[in-house]
Design an enzyme around this catalytic site. Sequence first.
Site, PDB file in Angstrom:
ATOM      1  N   LEU A  61      -2.741  -0.405  -0.271  1.00 52.37           N
ATOM      2  CA  LEU A  61      -2.680  -1.795  -0.706  1.00 52.37           C
ATOM      3  C   LEU A  61      -4.053  -2.150  -1.247  1.00 52.37           C
ATOM      4  O   LEU A  61      -5.073  -1.699  -0.711  1.00 52.37           O
ATOM      5  CB  LEU A  61      -2.339  -2.734   0.466  1.00 52.37           C
ATOM      6  N   ASP A  62      -4.078  -2.947  -2.307  1.00 47.99           N
ATOM      7  CA  ASP A  62      -5.360  -3.423  -2.813  1.00 47.99           C
ATOM      8  C   ASP A  62      -6.123  -4.134  -1.701  1.00 47.99           C
ATOM      9  O   ASP A  62      -5.515  -4.723  -0.800  1.00 47.99           O
ATOM     10  CB  ASP A  62      -5.161  -4.405  -3.977  1.00 47.99           C
ATOM     11  N   ARG A  63      -7.417  -4.113  -1.783  1.00 54.24           N
ATOM     12  CA  ARG A  63      -8.258  -4.740  -0.764  1.00 54.24           C
ATOM     13  C   ARG A  63      -7.854  -6.189  -0.503  1.00 54.24           C
ATOM     14  O   ARG A  63      -7.811  -6.643   0.639  1.00 54.24           O
ATOM     15  CB  ARG A  63      -9.727  -4.677  -1.208  1.00 54.24           C
TER      16      ARG A  63
END
Length: 233
Positions: A61-63
């Site tokens: 997942l993106d940050r």
Amino acid sequence: MSSELSIIHEDNHIIVVIKPQNLPSCPDASGDMDLLTQIKEYRKINEKKEGEAFVGLVHRLDRVTGGVMVYAKTSKAASRLAEQLQGGEFQKKYLAIVVGTPKERSGKLEHHLLKNEKLNKVEVVGAATTGAKRAELDYNVVSIGKQVSLVEINLITGRSHQARVQMAQIGTPIFGDVKYGKGGKGNLALWAHELCLNHPTTGERLKFIVNPPEELPWTLFDFSRKGHKYKDA
């Protein structure tokens, strides 16, 4: 370390956790603490392991995106989950609050995306562009508010920043997205809501659902079991 983890399922083969927003899924160039390292430390302490504990990264997942994630506790589990990811049996659904409302209440979005590594930003480009990758998602408008809408997103491909770029491309950027939208106060309103997979050893079909945090703008909507509804509606 274990108290910092939100574990919703764990057995000998997998561990399912809630990733907080603004925490990397795995080590990156920032050098900040990441979820993969936290889980390794948790296993080392909880299972009294000597040396480094194995934790396999299955997906990312993106940050800035939070929500449900699964990590493998054995190399065999990691391999089998990776096969599911490639074969389409590993399914992820997201909830997003977007600014405005898409013209079509549901649909499929297909674009070609190109990432600028220096700027860490993705652009929609022509299909013939060198390095472009095809991106596809399905979306469905769940509830409509006064200036925002709650949308469920099913990522068919897993491109970097995909949901953010594609929703912005149709004129409804995700709330709080300062990179691709108009900004807004608070965290990015994109949440990994549902994860479906086959258990890597038993084959049992598993589904994990995690609602977004109780903070704005998510609190504009009701996340009861009866469905998601804008509270002023």
